[in-house]
Design a protein around this motif. Structure first.
Motif: not given
Lengths: 138, 351
Positions: B246-248, B44
């Motif tokens: 993905r993860r910001r 992620h």
């Protein structure tokens, strides 16, 4: 309805993968159940479902992470995602804290009539949760 | 269950083989090490946010996104990796995640003990020494109908390159991460004075896994795995796969060192200027603090004293301690309140 320490609202439908759906006409709001979030543990990240994506009942459509464990959530209905809960990207624990309200995953335009889903007060559902609790030691 | 003791394999294969097993409906325990160093990011993670990709390109260090959770890490041949692929309906595999880790990390902790390091499993998924230092990196995933657990015995670790490949805001932050890594992550070499012979590590790990999995049958990789690896290489080495957003992150920059140990940098815009706070915490207790920015703080020199004064306090006490410090030392910082400093140090959400 309460089963053990877990809450299962009466107005929702449930599958056997620990997901819920609230059907309103041709739209379903979907999410993970109280039992499902407990199994997952503290969710540090939940992928935001892509709006416009077609999903199929029983097929994984989104992932989440807890304790360095990447899990996949299977779709409880078939249809097209029309809205996603973007807050989950920042606060995955919303699923842990409030699985049926703030922790909802997505809204889906139904592409097929949901089948095989159970209500909380269905004896078959109570049996299923009892067997799951035994299996997981919950 | 089959045991695939593969020795050193090309770095990409060291990742793709265990990704291939569940797709082929295969269980197994794989032991291997990558022949070349590379950077591996969690499923992620956002590669551009986490890794200094330009540095990696310049130094020919490949970067790979695995389908397993956890964070970015620099890996090389100094770690012995175990990769367990087990069907979710296999009665040996607990369905509960905490129990799953407990069951299959026990042989890893036992292996460290057999090799001379008093280590134990700390739930959910850490292996730590008596001194509380992490000594194994582990992660897991569900891939198709299989649970996949990966982890390692760390013979040695290249701390310098690890912090160099991470993308961090500045040298000060990098230094904090380095010091925290050295303090909180250890190796067999550091614990024992030297790393055990490689084959001893392999044999120890295999023997201890047998106590959980039953007798393991040594096996060679079937051709079908190599074919699947070649197929996966076409998708899992593309820029699209690696750079998929993905993860910001918002304005925070956080590096998790071990369970309960974090270094966080936050930029907070106060009326009196921009504040950059860096804080290292262990179980929500402050271990080190850095404050910088373009704000004014009088008397001069008191900012460094303040950084020291915050060491040892709990995050929950942060704002109160800052207010006391301002009062006791007659601090003047136009447009920057104790609350602003607390926010820059992560006490309250700046969202």
């Amino acid at each position: 309805m309460e089963i053990g320490d877990y809450s299962f609202p009466d107005d929702l439908l449930y599958d056997r993968e620990h997901n819920w759906a609230q059907i309103d006409g041709n739209t379903a709001t979907i999410g993970m159940t109280d039992f499902g979030q407990d199994l997952a543990g503290e969710i540090i990240y939940a992928e935001t479902p892509l709006v416009g994506r077609e999903i199929t009942f029983g097929e994984p459509f989104v992932s989440l992470e807890s304790g360095k464990w990447v899990g996949r959530i299977k779709a409880i209905v078939t249809g097209k995602i029309i809205e996603a809960n973007e807050e989950l990207e920042w606060e995955g624990t919303l699923i842990n804290d409030d699985p049926y309200e703030e922790g909802w995953l997505a809204k889906v335009e139904l592409g097929a009539e949901p089948e095989g889903l159970l209500k909380a007060n269905d004896p078959e559902f109570a049996e299923f949760i009892a067997s799951e609790r035994e299996k997981y030691g919950k | 269950m089959n045991l695939y003791d593969l020795g050193r394999v090309p770095w990409l294969e060291s990742q793709l083989i265990y990704h291939a097993f569940p797709r082929l409906g295969m269980e197994g325990l794989i032991l291997l090490a990558p022949a070349e160093p590379y950077v591996c990011i969690g499923y992620h993670q956002d590669a551009e946010q986490e890794v200094d990709l330009a540095y990696c390109r310049e130094h020919d260090i490949p970067v790979f996104r695995r389908e397993v959770g956890g964070g970015a890490v620099y890996l090389d041949g100094q770690q012995l990796f175990f990769q367990l692929i087990i069907h979710r309906d296999n009665p040996l595999a607990p369905r509960d995640r905490v129990e799953f880790y407990r069951t299959f990390l026990a042989p890893v902790a036992q292996s460290y003990q057999d090799l001379g390091v008093k280590a134990h499993h700390r739930p959910v998924n850490d292996i730590i020494t008596e001194a509380g230092r992490k000594i194994s990196g582990t992660g897991a995933a569900e891939i198709d109908d299989y649970a996949v657990l990966v982890g390692n015995l760390i013979a040695d670790f290249d701390y310098e390159t690890m912090v160099r490949v991470l993308r961090v805001p500045d040298a000060k932050f990098r230094d904090k991460v380095f010091k925290s890594l050295r303090e909180n992550l250890t190796t067999l070499h550091r614990e024992l004075g030297q790393a055990p012979p490689w084959q001893t590590m392999v044999d120890t790990l295999a023997r201890n896994f047998e106590s959980v999995l039953g007798p393991l049958t040594p096996a060679e990789l079937p051709e079908v795995v190599q074919e699947k690896v070649a197929e996966l290489a076409r998708t899992h080495t593309t820029e699209e796969w690696l750079l998929a957003p993905r993860r910001r992150f918002r304005e925070d920059r956080k590096v998790k060192i071990a369970e309960g140990v974090e270094v966080v940098q936050r930029v907070h815009k106060a009326p009196g200027g921009l504040i950059r706070g860096t804080v290292e915490t262990q179980h929500r207790k402050i271990v080190a603090v850095g404050l910088s920015g373009d704000f004014f703080f009088y008397p001069a020199g008191k900012l460094a004293d303040l950084e020291q004064a915050l060491v040892g306090i709990k995050m929950a006490e942060l704002q109160h301690v800052l207010e006391e410090y301002y009062h006791t030392n007659a601090i003047e910082s136009p447009g920057v309140t104790p609350e602003d400093l607390a926010v820059a140090l992560g006490a309250a959400s700046a969202r």
